[in-house]
Design an enzyme around this catalytic site. Structure first.
Site, PDB file in Angstrom:
ATOM      1  N   SER A 262       0.834  -1.199   0.000  1.00  0.00           N
ATOM      2  CA  SER A 262       0.000   0.000   0.000  1.00  0.00           C
ATOM      3  C   SER A 262       0.866   1.245   0.000  1.00  0.00           C
ATOM      4  CB  SER A 262      -0.891   0.009   1.241  1.00  0.00           C
ATOM      5  OG  SER A 262      -0.092   0.256   2.385  1.00  0.00           O
ATOM      6  N   LYS A 263       0.218   2.359  -0.231  1.00  0.00           N
ATOM      7  CA  LYS A 263       0.924   3.634  -0.212  1.00  0.00           C
ATOM      8  C   LYS A 263       1.570   3.857   1.153  1.00  0.00           C
ATOM      9  CE  LYS A 263      -0.316   8.475  -0.235  1.00  0.00           C
ATOM     10  NZ  LYS A 263       0.976   8.864   0.315  1.00  0.00           N
ATOM     11  N   ARG A 264       0.857   3.381   2.188  1.00  0.00           N
ATOM     12  CA  ARG A 264       1.376   3.578   3.538  1.00  0.00           C
ATOM     13  C   ARG A 264       2.717   2.852   3.745  1.00  0.00           C
ATOM     14  NH1 ARG A 264      -2.890   2.091   7.398  1.00  0.00           N
ATOM     15  NH2 ARG A 264      -4.298   3.193   5.984  1.00  0.00           N
TER      16      ARG A 264
END
Ligand code: GLU
Length: 505
Positions: A262-264
């Protein structure tokens, strides 16, 4: 049997910046298409206007321009199967909705969100299907006249596909083999909404794949659950004989632990998950991109190709043409591919090493310009040639080479303490005199001359060279010392030695 030209499509929804997993999907489509001598098509799936993000389509196009993966047909380029944006194909879909309704393969449903919610509360694991549709408000349960008058009254409705229970649905997947699903697990998905007069993703996707004569649907694993419905739609539309072959690519996983990348994860571990930087106009948030982080497009392509595929040999560096030749679905994995940041960096380093000095110098020019530095092109080329083996990213060039262009203004303290002793100024003065007398200031000649002098005077090589480096670089780092002095030249070398002597008392 007629042999159709291979046609594949990348079909993103413009709901934000393209995730790196989407880029991998597009790459595999490209590799397969080109290997087969086929076409690679961009189709924008923008029927869900609530999720539309301005700029996302332009971003997608720009990302592939940067990567060097050209589309044969696209909204920008056109082609004979257009338009290539689903929002411009409204009328096309309508005929197929009508056809499905006429055949009895779909039906109209009037259930309001509140009614659906009430059913969900009443019935455990409610799904709108053969077992429940008789209890709902739709054209199958209402008298024909009532359906007609409801539509006429302008009330909003949806069209649902009618899935017959207990049928075998086979998804023939090039990576996963034959995936068999019983139709009873599927629900009667909404395929059209009167509110915006648009089909939902599923119908538009299938209709367009058929009309655009797509031969292979290559997409992310997250679409595997939709595939049985798509097969059902092909059947219902009478297109079963020309159904594309499917390939559902493995998920991209977090570098650490399990789960989808994910972007996180990118923010947490410091790597981009988008090809280009993305400026979110809704909240001002900026997400980093591979391009802006100093990755080379060829390195990104090579790295992504290996996330879910391998050639079965030791070879790791592949040009795009070599990937086209080597790619095969037989060597794609079914299980997720872990994102590996160190490998990404390694690839970038390898591609920087492969770049010619003039090409690398061209990338460095804007940085130098920005710093207000002008230098002869030969000098810039020599400099990048000397430091490139130390780079993982283009934007490290300045840190690795600034001392070729500017004299030190201060000197690294710990190095001064260690390397600049009482006798050093005298030693450096002598070294300066020695270098001053030289005609040929090449690195080779300097080295010979200085080493002779050190030997004859029984000096300590380390003492001389470390102090020399400190005087020229301002710190204990950099490439081979005489390469640096050759590039900056005699005059500048002598000037820096003098400056160090007067500064470092
Ligand atoms: N519009 C879908 C997406 O955003 C397309 C999936 C497919 O390739 O069928 O990924």
């Amino acid at each position: 049997m007629t042999h159709h030209k291979t046609r594949v499509r990348f079909a993103p929804s413009p709901t934000g910046p393209l995730h790196i997993g989407g880029v991998r999907t597009a790459l595999y489509n490209y590799l397969f298409a080109k290997q087969q001598g086929g076409d690679f098509i961009l189709r924008i799936e923008d029927t869900d206007s609530s999720r539309f993000v301005p700029g996302a389509e332009e971003y997608i196009q720009e990302a592939f321009d940067w990567l060097g993966l050209p589309f044969d047909e696209s909204p920008l380029k056109g082609g004979s199967y257009g338009p290539y944006k689903q929002s411009q194909r409204k009328d096309i879909y309508k005929q197929y909705v009508t056809a499905l309704l006429d055949k009895g393969a779909a039906y109209i449903a009037f259930d309001t969100p509140e009614e659906l919610e009430a059913r969900r509360n009443e019935i455990a694991n409610f799904q709108y299907d053969a077992s429940t549709r008789e209890r709902m408000r739709n054209s199958l349960t209402l008298p024909e006249e009532e359906t007609a008058s409801l539509i006429k009254s302008g009330i909003q409705y949806v069209v649902r596909i009618k899935i017959d229970p207990d049928q075998e649905i086979i998804v023939d997947d090039m990576i996963r083999g034959k995936v068999v699903v019983n139709s009873s697990v599927l629900d009667d998905k909404v395929i059209y909404k009167s509110a915006d007069e648009l089909p939902t993703y599923h119908l538009a996707n299938v209709v367009d794949d058929h009309l655009m004569e797509i031969t292979h649907v290559i997409r992310g694993e997250e679409w595997l659950p939709s595939a049985p419905l798509h097969v059902w739609l092909y059947r219902s539309l009478g297109w079963e004989g020309s159904m594309p072959q499917f390939a559902h690519l493995p998920l991209l996983l977090k570098p650490d632990g399990n789960g989808k990348l994910s972007k996180r994860d990118g923010d947490r571990l410091g790597f981009p998950v988008f090809p280009l930087q993305w400026n979110d106009s809704t909240n001002g948030e900026i997400s980093s991109g591979y391009r802006e982080s100093g990755y080379l497009p060829d390195a990104v392509i090579n790295f992504l190709a290996f996330l879910g595929w391998n050639p079965g040999t030791e070879q790791e560096i592949f040009s795009l043409d070599e990937l086209v030749a080597a790619f095969s679905f037989d060597r794609c994995s079914k299980s997720g591919a872990k994102f590996d940041l160190e490998k990404a960096k390694w690839y970038n380093h390898q591609y920087i090493l492969k770049m010619s000095d003039p090409d690398l110098a061209k990338l460095f020019m804007p940085v130098l310009e920005e710093k207000g530095i002008s230098a002869p092109i030969e000098k810039i080329e020599k400099t990048v040639g000397l430091v490139k083996e130390r780079l993982h990213f283009i934007d490290e060039l300045w840190d690795q080479s600034y001392f070729f262009f500017v004299a030190p203004t201060d000197y690294e303290e710990k190095t001064v303490k260690k390397r600049w002793k009482e006798e050093t100024p005298a030693l450096m003065r002598q070294l300066g005199e020695l270098l001053d007398k030289m005609e040929d200031f090449s690195a080779k000649n300097q080295e010979e001359t200085v080493m002779n002098w050190i030997q004859q005077n029984q000096l300590h090589t380390g003492n001389v060279m470390n102090a020399f480096r400190l005087a020229i670089v301002g710190a204990g780092k950099g490439p081979h010392m005489f390469d640096i002095s050759e590039v900056i030249g005699k005059e500048e070398t002598l000037r820096r030695i003098a400056q160090a002597i007067s500064t470092l008392r």
